[in-house]
Design an enzyme around this catalytic site. Structure first.
Site, PDB file in Angstrom:
ATOM      1  CE  LYS A  62      -3.488  -2.738  -0.077  1.00 42.91           C
ATOM      2  NZ  LYS A  62      -2.951  -4.025   0.347  1.00 42.91           N
ATOM      3  CE1 TYR A 275      -9.084  -9.937   2.612  1.00 38.85           C
ATOM      4  CE2 TYR A 275     -10.007  -9.994   4.829  1.00 38.85           C
ATOM      5  CZ  TYR A 275      -9.134  -9.454   3.905  1.00 38.85           C
ATOM      6  OH  TYR A 275      -8.304  -8.437   4.286  1.00 38.85           O
ATOM      7  CE1 TYR A 301      -5.565  -8.846   0.604  1.00 38.07           C
ATOM      8  CE2 TYR A 301      -4.868  -8.490   2.866  1.00 38.07           C
ATOM      9  CZ  TYR A 301      -5.760  -8.269   1.845  1.00 38.07           C
ATOM     10  OH  TYR A 301      -6.846  -7.476   2.066  1.00 38.07           O
TER      11      TYR A 301
HETATM   12  C1  LIG Z   1      -3.729  -5.286   0.104  1.00 36.70           C
HETATM   13  C2  LIG Z   1      -2.760  -6.426   0.057  1.00 36.70           C
HETATM   14  C3  LIG Z   1      -2.633  -7.243  -1.089  1.00 36.70           C
HETATM   15  C4  LIG Z   1      -3.521  -7.140  -2.270  1.00 36.70           C
HETATM   16  O1  LIG Z   1      -3.321  -6.004  -3.052  1.00 36.70           O
HETATM   17  P1  LIG Z   1      -4.571  -5.386  -3.824  1.00 36.70           P
HETATM   18  O2  LIG Z   1      -4.033  -4.218  -4.517  1.00 36.70           O
HETATM   19  O3  LIG Z   1      -5.598  -5.075  -2.773  1.00 36.70           O
HETATM   20  O4  LIG Z   1      -5.077  -6.444  -4.763  1.00 36.70           O
HETATM   21  C5  LIG Z   1      -1.666  -8.221  -1.091  1.00 36.70           C
HETATM   22  N1  LIG Z   1      -0.868  -8.407  -0.026  1.00 36.70           N
HETATM   23  C6  LIG Z   1      -0.961  -7.662   1.087  1.00 36.70           C
HETATM   24  C7  LIG Z   1      -0.060  -7.975   2.215  1.00 36.70           C
HETATM   25  C8  LIG Z   1      -1.911  -6.652   1.162  1.00 36.70           C
HETATM   26  O5  LIG Z   1      -2.021  -5.930   2.285  1.00 36.70           O
END
Ligand SMILES: *Cc1c(COP(=O)(O)O)cnc(C)c1O
Length: 347
Positions: A62, A275, A301
């Site tokens: 991010k 999720y 993720y």
């Molecule tokens: C938000 C996030 C993702 C996914 O990215 P997006 O742009 O939301 O698809 C992947 N890994 C981590 C650790 C994240 O925080």
């Protein structure tokens, strides 16, 4: 495109100076080899782009998005950001840190998206850091249109005299995705410098902006590196549609050419029950990557993304001579909110 051809063509660059931007990110992030994990799996050569090392409050993907989002917020004269995410959102934690760094307030909505978690889930990991950054937050039940909720709260704050800037969940709009078009440029530059050309990029995909930005960036640069998004939440059709829509908006924002829908690649075989719920393959990916490479993944993720990479290697998807790049998107802060399940897997 070959590295030779790229070198001769290296004048193709994306001009990012026309977009407002703040400096938040350690970049370029390194690309490293994962020789022990690669040898254990016995497949192609594995490499890792360390976007867990972007530097802002334990790092993660991010940060690159926030460079452009916060740039826009400052240009609009905002004194506060409003955003939303799941309880253990990495996006919320990094947004909160960015707001502190820029002297802005941060108000967030946290969705109780993950079922059956004990009370520590709302105290530890990212939530603890959100508090440390002085964020104000409110909770919401699962299943609402969270961007609509957060926009309504933003309007309320505006009417109360604040100057809020709304950031959608995951920072995934055309502005945020610029951060990953920029990362695509960075990967091409690193390939040219090192002479190492990748055949595949694999990554976890959620709110879509990361994959969309990369695909848009490589498309504009004419660089043939297919991006395989491993879905962390949605079935393939929905995730592909979401990534395609964000890619098209990002290309329009950048003034790039149209893209064929079949350039968006998603594998939904590693979501598990949903999720934020680690599947056995998620826990295995955390364990193997920690013990072979000393690298921390997160259960929501990046470990689902890595489980996808491991599964694709095992199924013979790649050629033995391929160089495969895994994008580490960060998130290890939430490991602590999953200590119970991870410890059970280790036992
Ligand atoms: C938000 C996030 C993702 C996914 O990215 P997006 O742009 O939301 O698809 C992947 N890994 C981590 C650790 C994240 O925080």
């Amino acid at each position: 495109m070959s590295v030779e051809k790229l070198k001769s063509n290296a004048t193709t660059r994306i001009e990012f100076n026309r977009f407002p931007r703040v400096d938040l990110c350690h970049q370029p992030t390194p690309i490293e080899e994962m020789p022990r994990l690669g040898a254990l799996l016995g497949g192609p050569k594995l490499h890792i782009k360390r976007d867990d090392c972007t530097g802002l409050a334990t790092g993660g993907n991010k940060t690159r998005k926030l460079e452009f989002l916060m740039g826009e917020a400052l240009r609009e004269g905002a004194d506060m950001i409003v955003t939303q995410g799941a309880v253990q959102s990495n996006h919320v934690r990094q947004s909160a840190a960015a707001a502190c760094k820029l002297g802005m307030k941060c108000h967030v909505l946290l969705e109780r998206r993950v079922p059956d978690r004990d009370e520590s889930y709302e105290k530890t990991g990212n939530v603890f850091l959100d508090k440390l950054f002085g964020t104000t937050f409110e909770f919401r039940p699962n299943g609402l249109d969270m961007n609509a909720e957060a926009m309504a709260v933003t309007e309320g704050l505006r009417n109360a005299g604040h100057k809020p800037y709304f950031i959608p969940g995951g920072g995934s709009n055309a502005t945020g995705a610029l951060g990953y078009a920029n990362c695509a440029q960075e990967i091409v530059d690193q390939s040219v410098q090192s002479g190492l050309h990748f055949q595949w990029l694999v990554m976890g995909t959620g709110s879509s902006g990361t994959q969309a930005g990369l695909v848009a960036g490589f498309h504009i640069l004419g660089y043939d590196l297919p991006v395989m998004g491993i879905s962390v939440r949605q079935p393939k059709e929905r995730q592909t549609g979401a990534v395609l829509a964000t890619t098209q908006k990002t290309l329009a924002h950048l003034g790039g050419p149209d893209i064929a829908p079949d350039k968006i690649l998603v594998d939904d075989g590693y979501v598990g029950e949903g999720y934020g719920i680690p599947a056995p393959s998620t826990l295995e990916a955390i364990r193997l990557t920690a013990r072979q490479e000393g690298i921390l993944l997160d259960p929501v993720y990046s470990a689902k993304g890595m489980a996808g990479l491991i599964g694709l290697v095992r199924s013979g998807f790649f050629k033995p001579e391929d160089n495969v790049l895994f994008l580490h998107t960060g998130g290890s802060t939430s490991l602590f909110a999953y200590e119970d399940q991870i410890s059970e897997d280790l036992a």
